[in-house]
Design an enzyme around this catalytic site. Sequence first.
Site, PDB file in Angstrom:
ATOM      1  N   LYS A   1      -3.736 -46.006  24.101  1.00  0.00           N
ATOM      2  CA  LYS A   1      -2.952 -44.789  24.325  1.00  0.00           C
ATOM      3  C   LYS A   1      -3.164 -44.290  25.748  1.00  0.00           C
ATOM      4  O   LYS A   1      -4.301 -44.253  26.240  1.00  0.00           O
ATOM      5  CB  LYS A   1      -3.359 -43.724  23.308  1.00  0.00           C
ATOM      6  CG  LYS A   1      -2.518 -42.457  23.342  1.00  0.00           C
ATOM      7  CD  LYS A   1      -2.959 -41.495  22.234  1.00  0.00           C
ATOM      8  CE  LYS A   1      -2.134 -40.221  22.179  1.00  0.00           C
ATOM      9  NZ  LYS A   1      -2.571 -39.307  21.092  1.00  0.00           N
TER      10      LYS A   1
ATOM     11  N   SER B   1       1.107 -37.263  18.232  1.00  0.00           N
ATOM     12  CA  SER B   1       1.473 -37.619  19.597  1.00  0.00           C
ATOM     13  C   SER B   1       1.351 -39.104  19.903  1.00  0.00           C
ATOM     14  O   SER B   1       1.872 -39.592  20.901  1.00  0.00           O
ATOM     15  CB  SER B   1       0.587 -36.846  20.576  1.00  0.00           C
ATOM     16  OG  SER B   1      -0.787 -37.246  20.444  1.00  0.00           O
TER      17      SER B   1
ATOM     18  N   SER C   1      -2.631 -36.934  15.091  1.00  0.00           N
ATOM     19  CA  SER C   1      -1.868 -37.775  16.025  1.00  0.00           C
ATOM     20  C   SER C   1      -2.088 -39.268  15.875  1.00  0.00           C
ATOM     21  O   SER C   1      -1.402 -40.058  16.528  1.00  0.00           O
ATOM     22  CB  SER C   1      -2.174 -37.356  17.466  1.00  0.00           C
ATOM     23  OG  SER C   1      -1.676 -36.065  17.721  1.00  0.00           O
TER      24      SER C   1
END
Length: 515
Positions: free
Chosen positions: A88, A163, A187
């Site tokens: 990420k 997210s 997330s």
Amino acid sequence: MTDLIKHSAAALAAKLAAKEVSAVEVTQAHLDRIAAVDGDAEHGVHAFLHVNTEQALAVAAEVDGRRARGGSDAADLHELAGVPIAVKDLIVTIGQPTTAGSKILQGWHSPYDATVVKKLRAARMPILGKTNLDEFAMGSSTEHSAYGPTRNPWDLDRIPGGSGGGSAAAVAAFEAPLALGTDTGGSIRQPGAVTGTVGVKPTYGGVSRYGAIAMASSLDQIGPVSRTVLDSALLHELIGGHDPYDSTSLTDPSTGLVAAARIGNVKGLRIGVVQELGGEGYQAGVLARFNESLDLLRDAGAQIVEVSCPNFVYALGAYYLIMPSEASSNLAKFDGVRFGLRTLPADGAMTIERVMASTRAAGFGDEVKRRIILGTYALSAGYYDAYYGSAQKVRTLIQRDFDAAFAHADVLISPTAPTTAFKLGEKLDNPLAMYLNDVATIPANMAGVPGLSLPGGLADEDGLPIGIQLLAPAREDARLYRVGAVLEELLEERWGGPILNMAPELVATQIMEAK
């Protein structure tokens, strides 16, 4: 599409160890898949913001060389050596940009590696690249990225969650067998639910946060994204453990997780159904699959009990005071002076205050600005006790609810998200509706307990995946893997194979037609 990309990380590791396939072949297969389906924000999954082709292939070649030489060179290799992974873009890496999905960090290169990245490099796992996210992890749909949205591989017109939608979509689209995400209010788990992948939020402090760009320091946690429970356990054991660079890091070793995933039974375990995490507001298809999962666990010998956590109904409100308050403080460092974007004021007034205002206005997106304003207000003189202080008291009540529930159950269970993936743009104009997607995942972050989401089947209404969430007491992450692995096996028997394999093979076709 080569079959290599459809193998689990554990299966790839076994093939690599047996020299049935080379690490270069495995890495190249995933790079080819990225080139075929990732595309951009308009045409493709758009899971990646940066693809790390040369470095990934170089690491893979090193692994192959060590295996070819044999002896200690091969014996010292980690089990996951040569298995590719995506990271990420909130986690800093040397040699690749780290943007946090924001214009304010566009093109920024970190001078150091996050602790989890150091562990990936030590294990010689080729890092395929950096995945898309809502800007500074603020969102539930990955539509708030400054670089355009990621799309759900099950339906390119739908969101992949957030997210960490980029990491989940990369794994779901077979662009990577493993990925790292961060989970502040769901997330990792909520994207897992809507993409048919496995996502784990470890116990707070169980995995070092050093090198993860902070949004809300008391809530953030790095964790694994995968296609199987065992794969998550393998990655979790690798990245977990104490880190002296993280003052909140636990001293516990990250052991026993893989062994727990291989136990193979839940007989005698008490599994608590949280009354407050279901019912009104939950899609009928989500509840139907959830109830089927309960039946499967009951038939496997688990004891299903009901528990009540009455203060969970206040978790969402408390979270959206604590998280923006911490975010407004953490994001103060992005001032246009020290690093990142610098925008000079149009009126020529070159004071620090004016440069900062101009930079933040141009560099931050609407959702980030919204949360900074909310957090700054909650922390302001005269409102601190009424808002932030009260939210922290609710947090204590939520922790006590968990303590009471775990006195009656070994593991708690609920749907991960109230609905399947919604359409892109559907909730952008209604932030409160967007926030409700995290209603089931937020309590775990508020209390610091671990949570795991795994695919629970497909909803009747739309044929899209739903997620089942398991929660355990702090430091008892192994329980999640024990129950999760059994439930995964039972569900695969029920559905005739892995849920993700039922995704329509339309993604590549849709992308090519769009081009």
